[in-house]
Scaffold this motif. Structure first.
Motif, mmCIF file in Angstrom:
data_model
loop_
_atom_site.group_PDB
_atom_site.id
_atom_site.type_symbol
_atom_site.label_atom_id
_atom_site.label_comp_id
_atom_site.label_asym_id
_atom_site.label_seq_id
_atom_site.Cartn_x
_atom_site.Cartn_y
_atom_site.Cartn_z
ATOM 1 N N UNK A 95 -21.837 27.200 -7.439
ATOM 2 C CA UNK A 95 -22.355 25.866 -7.155
ATOM 3 C C UNK A 95 -21.383 24.822 -7.692
ATOM 4 N N UNK A 96 -21.199 23.746 -6.938
ATOM 5 C CA UNK A 96 -20.346 22.650 -7.392
ATOM 6 C C UNK A 96 -21.038 21.867 -8.502
ATOM 7 N N UNK A 97 -20.293 20.988 -9.142
ATOM 8 C CA UNK A 97 -20.888 20.170 -10.192
ATOM 9 C C UNK A 97 -21.951 19.213 -9.645
ATOM 10 N N UNK A 98 -21.956 18.998 -8.350
ATOM 11 C CA UNK A 98 -22.963 18.149 -7.707
ATOM 12 C C UNK A 98 -24.173 18.957 -7.210
ATOM 13 N N UNK A 99 -24.127 20.278 -7.394
ATOM 14 C CA UNK A 99 -25.254 21.119 -7.008
ATOM 15 C C UNK A 99 -25.198 21.670 -5.595
ATOM 16 N N UNK A 100 -24.034 21.598 -4.961
ATOM 17 C CA UNK A 100 -23.889 22.144 -3.610
ATOM 18 C C UNK A 100 -23.325 23.556 -3.674
ATOM 19 N N UNK A 101 -23.789 24.407 -2.788
ATOM 20 C CA UNK A 101 -23.354 25.807 -2.757
ATOM 21 C C UNK A 101 -21.939 25.885 -2.201
ATOM 22 N N UNK A 102 -21.040 26.452 -2.990
ATOM 23 C CA UNK A 102 -19.652 26.634 -2.574
ATOM 24 C C UNK A 102 -19.414 28.029 -2.029
ATOM 25 N N UNK A 103 -20.111 28.997 -2.603
ATOM 26 C CA UNK A 103 -19.930 30.409 -2.229
ATOM 27 C C UNK A 103 -21.230 31.136 -2.502
ATOM 28 N N UNK A 104 -21.511 32.118 -1.685
ATOM 29 C CA UNK A 104 -22.707 32.944 -1.869
ATOM 30 C C UNK A 104 -22.382 34.347 -1.392
ATOM 31 N N UNK A 105 -22.912 35.340 -2.119
ATOM 32 C CA UNK A 105 -22.638 36.706 -1.676
ATOM 33 C C UNK A 105 -23.687 37.153 -0.648
ATOM 34 N N UNK A 106 -23.454 38.313 -0.077
ATOM 35 C CA UNK A 106 -24.334 38.824 0.980
ATOM 36 C C UNK A 106 -25.736 39.110 0.454
ATOM 37 N N UNK A 107 -25.830 39.510 -0.800
ATOM 38 C CA UNK A 107 -27.134 39.847 -1.378
ATOM 39 C C UNK A 107 -28.036 38.622 -1.436
ATOM 40 N N UNK A 108 -27.514 37.507 -1.923
ATOM 41 C CA UNK A 108 -28.339 36.300 -1.999
ATOM 42 C C UNK A 108 -28.689 35.802 -0.595
ATOM 43 N N UNK B 63 -29.213 37.701 1.989
ATOM 44 C CA UNK B 63 -30.294 38.582 2.442
ATOM 45 C C UNK B 63 -31.601 38.229 1.737
ATOM 46 N N UNK B 64 -31.515 37.898 0.434
ATOM 47 C CA UNK B 64 -32.716 37.528 -0.314
ATOM 48 C C UNK B 64 -33.371 36.271 0.273
ATOM 49 N N UNK B 65 -32.535 35.360 0.768
ATOM 50 C CA UNK B 65 -33.060 34.126 1.352
ATOM 51 C C UNK B 65 -33.331 34.261 2.848
ATOM 52 N N UNK B 66 -32.958 35.410 3.412
ATOM 53 C CA UNK B 66 -33.202 35.651 4.837
ATOM 54 C C UNK B 66 -32.350 34.775 5.739
ATOM 55 N N UNK B 67 -31.131 34.484 5.288
ATOM 56 C CA UNK B 67 -30.234 33.612 6.055
ATOM 57 C C UNK B 67 -28.840 34.221 6.111
ATOM 58 N N UNK C 218 -27.314 21.835 -0.565
ATOM 59 C CA UNK C 218 -27.737 21.687 -1.964
ATOM 60 C C UNK C 218 -28.549 22.901 -2.403
ATOM 61 N N UNK C 219 -28.263 23.386 -3.596
ATOM 62 C CA UNK C 219 -28.981 24.548 -4.127
ATOM 63 C C UNK C 219 -30.470 24.281 -4.203
ATOM 64 N N UNK C 220 -30.843 23.048 -4.543
ATOM 65 C CA UNK C 220 -32.248 22.682 -4.667
ATOM 66 C C UNK C 220 -33.060 22.950 -3.410
ATOM 67 N N UNK C 221 -32.424 22.960 -2.269
ATOM 68 C CA UNK C 221 -33.116 23.218 -1.003
ATOM 69 C C UNK C 221 -33.701 24.635 -0.957
ATOM 70 N N UNK C 222 -33.123 25.537 -1.745
ATOM 71 C CA UNK C 222 -33.541 26.942 -1.709
ATOM 72 C C UNK C 222 -34.382 27.349 -2.923
ATOM 73 N N UNK C 223 -34.771 26.374 -3.700
ATOM 74 C CA UNK C 223 -35.611 26.630 -4.882
ATOM 75 C C UNK C 223 -36.984 26.007 -4.650
ATOM 76 N N UNK C 224 -38.037 26.742 -4.992
ATOM 77 C CA UNK C 224 -39.402 26.224 -4.824
ATOM 78 C C UNK C 224 -39.524 24.885 -5.532
ATOM 79 N N UNK C 225 -40.271 23.960 -4.950
ATOM 80 C CA UNK C 225 -40.447 22.627 -5.509
ATOM 81 C C UNK C 225 -40.919 22.684 -6.966
ATOM 82 N N UNK C 226 -41.835 23.599 -7.270
ATOM 83 C CA UNK C 226 -42.373 23.702 -8.627
ATOM 84 C C UNK C 226 -41.321 24.138 -9.642
ATOM 85 N N UNK C 227 -40.270 24.847 -9.178
ATOM 86 C CA UNK C 227 -39.249 25.373 -10.082
ATOM 87 C C UNK C 227 -37.968 24.525 -10.113
#
Length: 119
Positions: free
Chosen positions: A80-93, A95-99, A108-117
């Motif tokens: 993740x960048x210092x601004x919170x944007x995804x720069x790189x992701x592996x195949x496992x993550x 698959x975990x996100x179904x994308x 933005x990483x926040x888009x993939x995290x539940x609002x409560x978390x």
């Protein structure tokens, strides 16, 4: 490699055509010494090129190993960048996100995290 050599020779010839005085007054003894020196330098450059090719092959193998370890790890990794944007992701993550991974990069990483978390 051969094309680079031809290109370099063409540039040298163009230089000599524009500056004939640079070789006009060289004695024949000096020419022989220059040819010998050039031959030595040529051999040195070839040896350096061989060494660089070997190093490049090792770097590529190392990169491939890292890439395979990163991509196929059983753990999801995200860079993740210092601004919170995804720069790189592996195949496992991905698959975990179904994308597909391509849809994660730049988001933005926040888009993939539940609002409560998100805090």
């Amino acid at each position: 490699m051969k094309n680079k050599t031809l290109s370099l020779r063409k540039r040298v010839q163009e230089f000599l055509d524009k500056h004939p005085e640079s070789v006009k007054n060289i004695a024949s003894v000096d020419v022989k010494k220059l040819v010998e020196d050039l031959h030595v330098h040529h051999i040195e450059l070839e040896m350096q090129n061989d060494e660089l090719r070997k190093i490049q092959q090792k770097l590529e193998a190392s990169r491939d190993l890292y890439s395979n370890l990163y991509d196929f790890s059983p753990v999801g990794y995200i860079t993740v960048s210092d601004k919170g944007f995804i720069l790189e992701a592996n195949l496992t993550v991905a698959a975990m996100l179904g994308m597909e991974r391509i849809y994660l990069i730049g988001k933005p990483l926040g888009r993939f995290i539940c609002k409560n978390d998100q805090n």
